[in-house]
Design an enzyme around this catalytic site. Structure first.
Site, mmCIF file in Angstrom:
data_model
loop_
_atom_site.group_PDB
_atom_site.id
_atom_site.type_symbol
_atom_site.label_atom_id
_atom_site.label_comp_id
_atom_site.label_asym_id
_atom_site.label_seq_id
_atom_site.Cartn_x
_atom_site.Cartn_y
_atom_site.Cartn_z
ATOM 1 N N GLY A 14 -18.087 -27.111 9.143
ATOM 2 C CA GLY A 14 -19.254 -26.439 8.554
ATOM 3 C C GLY A 14 -19.557 -26.950 7.161
ATOM 4 O O GLY A 14 -20.107 -26.235 6.334
ATOM 5 N N SER A 16 -21.782 -28.842 6.374
ATOM 6 C CA SER A 16 -23.236 -28.929 6.183
ATOM 7 C C SER A 16 -23.823 -27.620 5.664
ATOM 8 O O SER A 16 -24.979 -27.581 5.258
ATOM 9 C CB SER A 16 -23.905 -29.272 7.527
ATOM 10 O OG SER A 16 -23.551 -28.299 8.507
ATOM 11 N N ASP A 65 -19.425 -29.685 18.086
ATOM 12 C CA ASP A 65 -19.518 -28.232 18.244
ATOM 13 C C ASP A 65 -18.083 -27.707 18.410
ATOM 14 O O ASP A 65 -17.399 -28.053 19.384
ATOM 15 C CB ASP A 65 -20.367 -27.939 19.497
ATOM 16 C CG ASP A 65 -20.537 -26.458 19.761
ATOM 17 O OD1 ASP A 65 -19.766 -25.639 19.221
ATOM 18 O OD2 ASP A 65 -21.456 -26.112 20.532
ATOM 19 N N ASN A 91 -14.014 -23.685 8.054
ATOM 20 C CA ASN A 91 -15.084 -22.938 7.390
ATOM 21 C C ASN A 91 -16.267 -22.655 8.313
ATOM 22 O O ASN A 91 -17.054 -21.750 8.043
ATOM 23 C CB ASN A 91 -15.534 -23.756 6.156
ATOM 24 C CG ASN A 91 -16.856 -23.302 5.610
ATOM 25 O OD1 ASN A 91 -16.940 -22.277 4.942
ATOM 26 N ND2 ASN A 91 -17.927 -24.048 5.896
ATOM 27 N N SER A 143 -13.426 -13.406 5.786
ATOM 28 C CA SER A 143 -14.479 -12.549 5.218
ATOM 29 C C SER A 143 -13.918 -11.212 4.771
ATOM 30 O O SER A 143 -12.952 -10.703 5.362
ATOM 31 C CB SER A 143 -15.556 -12.298 6.277
ATOM 32 O OG SER A 143 -16.470 -11.312 5.818
ATOM 33 N N TYR A 156 -17.643 -9.956 14.399
ATOM 34 C CA TYR A 156 -17.330 -10.872 13.290
ATOM 35 C C TYR A 156 -16.010 -10.487 12.623
ATOM 36 O O TYR A 156 -15.160 -11.339 12.346
ATOM 37 C CB TYR A 156 -18.495 -10.805 12.302
ATOM 38 C CG TYR A 156 -18.440 -11.698 11.097
ATOM 39 C CD1 TYR A 156 -18.693 -13.062 11.204
ATOM 40 C CD2 TYR A 156 -18.188 -11.171 9.834
ATOM 41 C CE1 TYR A 156 -18.687 -13.873 10.076
ATOM 42 C CE2 TYR A 156 -18.190 -11.977 8.702
ATOM 43 C CZ TYR A 156 -18.442 -13.327 8.829
ATOM 44 O OH TYR A 156 -18.439 -14.130 7.707
ATOM 45 N N SER A 157 -15.816 -9.193 12.370
ATOM 46 C CA SER A 157 -14.574 -8.798 11.707
ATOM 47 C C SER A 157 -13.380 -8.979 12.643
ATOM 48 O O SER A 157 -12.274 -9.295 12.193
ATOM 49 C CB SER A 157 -14.653 -7.378 11.138
ATOM 50 O OG SER A 157 -15.073 -6.473 12.101
ATOM 51 N N ALA A 158 -13.599 -8.803 13.958
ATOM 52 C CA ALA A 158 -12.502 -9.049 14.912
ATOM 53 C C ALA A 158 -12.106 -10.527 14.890
ATOM 54 O O ALA A 158 -10.914 -10.876 14.859
ATOM 55 C CB ALA A 158 -12.922 -8.642 16.319
ATOM 56 N N LYS A 160 -12.626 -12.791 12.459
ATOM 57 C CA LYS A 160 -12.042 -13.179 11.174
ATOM 58 C C LYS A 160 -10.673 -12.507 10.970
ATOM 59 O O LYS A 160 -9.764 -13.100 10.374
ATOM 60 C CB LYS A 160 -12.987 -12.805 10.033
ATOM 61 C CG LYS A 160 -14.337 -13.519 10.075
ATOM 62 C CD LYS A 160 -14.207 -15.016 9.838
ATOM 63 C CE LYS A 160 -15.554 -15.655 9.500
ATOM 64 N NZ LYS A 160 -15.443 -17.090 9.250
HETATM 65 P P1 NDP Z 1 -23.866 -21.370 6.708
HETATM 66 O O1 NDP Z 1 -24.665 -20.721 7.777
HETATM 67 O O2 NDP Z 1 -24.556 -21.913 5.501
HETATM 68 O O3 NDP Z 1 -22.968 -22.522 7.339
HETATM 69 C C1 NDP Z 1 -22.301 -22.348 8.560
HETATM 70 C C2 NDP Z 1 -21.696 -23.667 8.961
HETATM 71 O O4 NDP Z 1 -20.980 -23.490 10.192
HETATM 72 C C3 NDP Z 1 -22.747 -24.744 9.192
HETATM 73 O O5 NDP Z 1 -22.284 -25.931 8.626
HETATM 74 C C4 NDP Z 1 -22.805 -24.856 10.706
HETATM 75 O O6 NDP Z 1 -23.120 -26.158 11.179
HETATM 76 C C5 NDP Z 1 -21.372 -24.523 11.076
HETATM 77 N N1 NDP Z 1 -21.300 -24.082 12.474
HETATM 78 C C6 NDP Z 1 -21.881 -22.986 13.017
HETATM 79 N N2 NDP Z 1 -21.637 -22.961 14.343
HETATM 80 C C7 NDP Z 1 -20.902 -24.067 14.625
HETATM 81 C C8 NDP Z 1 -20.348 -24.612 15.813
HETATM 82 N N3 NDP Z 1 -20.512 -24.022 17.007
HETATM 83 N N4 NDP Z 1 -19.654 -25.768 15.729
HETATM 84 C C9 NDP Z 1 -19.493 -26.373 14.541
HETATM 85 N N5 NDP Z 1 -19.982 -25.922 13.377
HETATM 86 C C10 NDP Z 1 -20.686 -24.774 13.432
HETATM 87 O O7 NDP Z 1 -22.783 -20.274 6.304
HETATM 88 P P2 NDP Z 1 -21.942 -20.053 4.960
HETATM 89 O O8 NDP Z 1 -21.786 -21.306 4.198
HETATM 90 O O9 NDP Z 1 -22.495 -18.859 4.298
HETATM 91 O O10 NDP Z 1 -20.545 -19.607 5.598
HETATM 92 C C11 NDP Z 1 -19.421 -20.459 5.676
HETATM 93 C C12 NDP Z 1 -18.228 -19.628 6.094
HETATM 94 O O11 NDP Z 1 -18.007 -18.582 5.146
HETATM 95 C C13 NDP Z 1 -18.405 -18.940 7.454
HETATM 96 O O12 NDP Z 1 -17.200 -19.002 8.162
HETATM 97 C C14 NDP Z 1 -18.734 -17.520 7.063
HETATM 98 O O13 NDP Z 1 -18.347 -16.610 8.082
HETATM 99 C C15 NDP Z 1 -17.927 -17.339 5.799
HETATM 100 N N6 NDP Z 1 -18.420 -16.290 4.933
HETATM 101 C C16 NDP Z 1 -19.654 -16.362 4.346
HETATM 102 C C17 NDP Z 1 -20.074 -15.357 3.509
HETATM 103 C C18 NDP Z 1 -21.413 -15.370 2.827
HETATM 104 O O14 NDP Z 1 -21.745 -14.373 2.178
HETATM 105 N N7 NDP Z 1 -22.167 -16.430 2.891
HETATM 106 C C19 NDP Z 1 -19.234 -14.193 3.245
HETATM 107 C C20 NDP Z 1 -17.951 -14.231 3.878
HETATM 108 C C21 NDP Z 1 -17.580 -15.243 4.686
HETATM 109 P P3 NDP Z 1 -24.624 -26.713 11.437
HETATM 110 O O15 NDP Z 1 -25.505 -26.034 10.435
HETATM 111 O O16 NDP Z 1 -24.480 -28.176 11.206
HETATM 112 O O17 NDP Z 1 -24.982 -26.381 12.841
#
Ligand code: NDP
Length: 245
Positions: A14, A16, A65, A91, A143, A156-158, A160
């Site tokens: 993640g 990106s 993926d 992440n 989280s 989601y909480s389950a 994480k």
């Molecule tokens: P974003 O939505 O900005 O980024 C999510 C990332 O996960 C993207 O890079 C996306 O890839 C990747 N992703 C999603 N599904 C898949 C998949 N099936 N396979 C591979 N990659 C995948 O989220 P955040 O940066 O906000 O969150 C990052 C992490 O932090 C997450 O785990 C989130 O649960 C956690 N988090 C975030 C919080 C917040 O307030 N933002 C709070 C607490 C935790 P692509 O876009 O290339 O498809």
């Protein structure tokens, strides 16, 4: 920019996304070769890898993926041909919220699939090569929802929370091999993921510091956990949430 020779390889799933990009930039600045992972946003990952390289760092982009076991395994096998991944930041994550009585099976399965099954698909193939190096860092981004619970986020909480338990068990398995395994549990961080869920008044109500966190603040914590200075920290769930809990 500091240089570590030879550079250890860090994979940020993640990469990106909002938090992932900040982690990639910071780890590159720390001297790692960063593998910026994406799923659908390969162009964003390529652009970030280019930005890091232009700034004197070392990076590459990679897309798969994490819910697709075969595609993940093939991508990691190719990546391992150039040597082990020694820092892994799990992440990648999604949320798909609904109050539980109205939650669809699809919502349950997809969120578990990305966060929890994705953790297995990515982490398991990287373990033996990491163990052979006798040095490694695994950092799972979880989280506050897993620490405190959150209405509408049972799925989601389950997912994480399961990562918290996995963090503790894996930490025990690899402790004697110089590998630490920790979870970083952010609160509300300013990214596209949180943008739709929390407005300014909700943040003021929920967060004692009355502001959302910045992705760079999460990246700083990850940077520390990935460093030598954090060698004796393992099996921990470390919150970063402006005092929420
Ligand atoms: P974003 O939505 O900005 O980024 C999510 C990332 O996960 C993207 O890079 C996306 O890839 C990747 N992703 C999603 N599904 C898949 C998949 N099936 N396979 C591979 N990659 C995948 O989220 P955040 O940066 O906000 O969150 C990052 C992490 O932090 C997450 O785990 C989130 O649960 C956690 N988090 C975030 C919080 C917040 O307030 N933002 C709070 C607490 C935790 P692509 O876009 O290339 O498809």
């Amino acid at each position: 920019m500091k240089t570590a020779t030879p550079r250890k390889k860090a994979l940020v799933t993640g990469g990106s996304g909002g938090i992932g990009s900040a982690i990639c930039r910071q780890l590159a600045n720390d001297g790692f070769h960063v593998v910026v992972h994406a799923n659908r946003s390969l162009e964003a990952a390529r652009s970030l890898a280019g930005e890091i390289t232009a700034a004197g760092g070392s990076a590459q982009a990679l897309a798969f993926d994490v819910t697709d076991a075969a595609a993940t395994s093939a991508a990691l096998e190719a990546l391992l041909e150039d040597g082990p991944v020694q820092v892994l930041v799990n992440n990648a994550g999604i949320h798909d919220d609904a109050i539980f009585p109205g939650m669809q099976l699809r919502q349950w399965q997809q969120v578990i699939d990305v966060s929890l099954n994705g953790f297995f698909h990515v982490t398991q193939p990287l373990m033996m090569p990491m163990i052979r190096t006798r040095w490694g860092r695994i950092i799972n981004i979880t989280s506050v929802a897993a620490v405190a619970g959150n209405r509408g986020q049972v799925n989601y909480s389950a997912a994480k929370g399961a990562l918290h338990s996995a963090t503790k068990s894996l930490a025990l398995e690899v402790a004697s091999r110089g590998i630490t395994v920790n979870a970083v549990a952010p609160g509300i961080i300013t990214t596209p993921m949180s943008h739709d869920s929390f407005d300014a008044s909700a943040i003021a109500q929920l967060v004692p510091m009355k502001r959302a966190g910045r992705p760079e603040e999460v990246a700083d914590l990850v940077s520390f956990l990935a460093s030598e200075r954090a060698s004796y920290i393992s099996g921990q769930i470390i919150s970063i949430n402006g005092g929420m809990i």
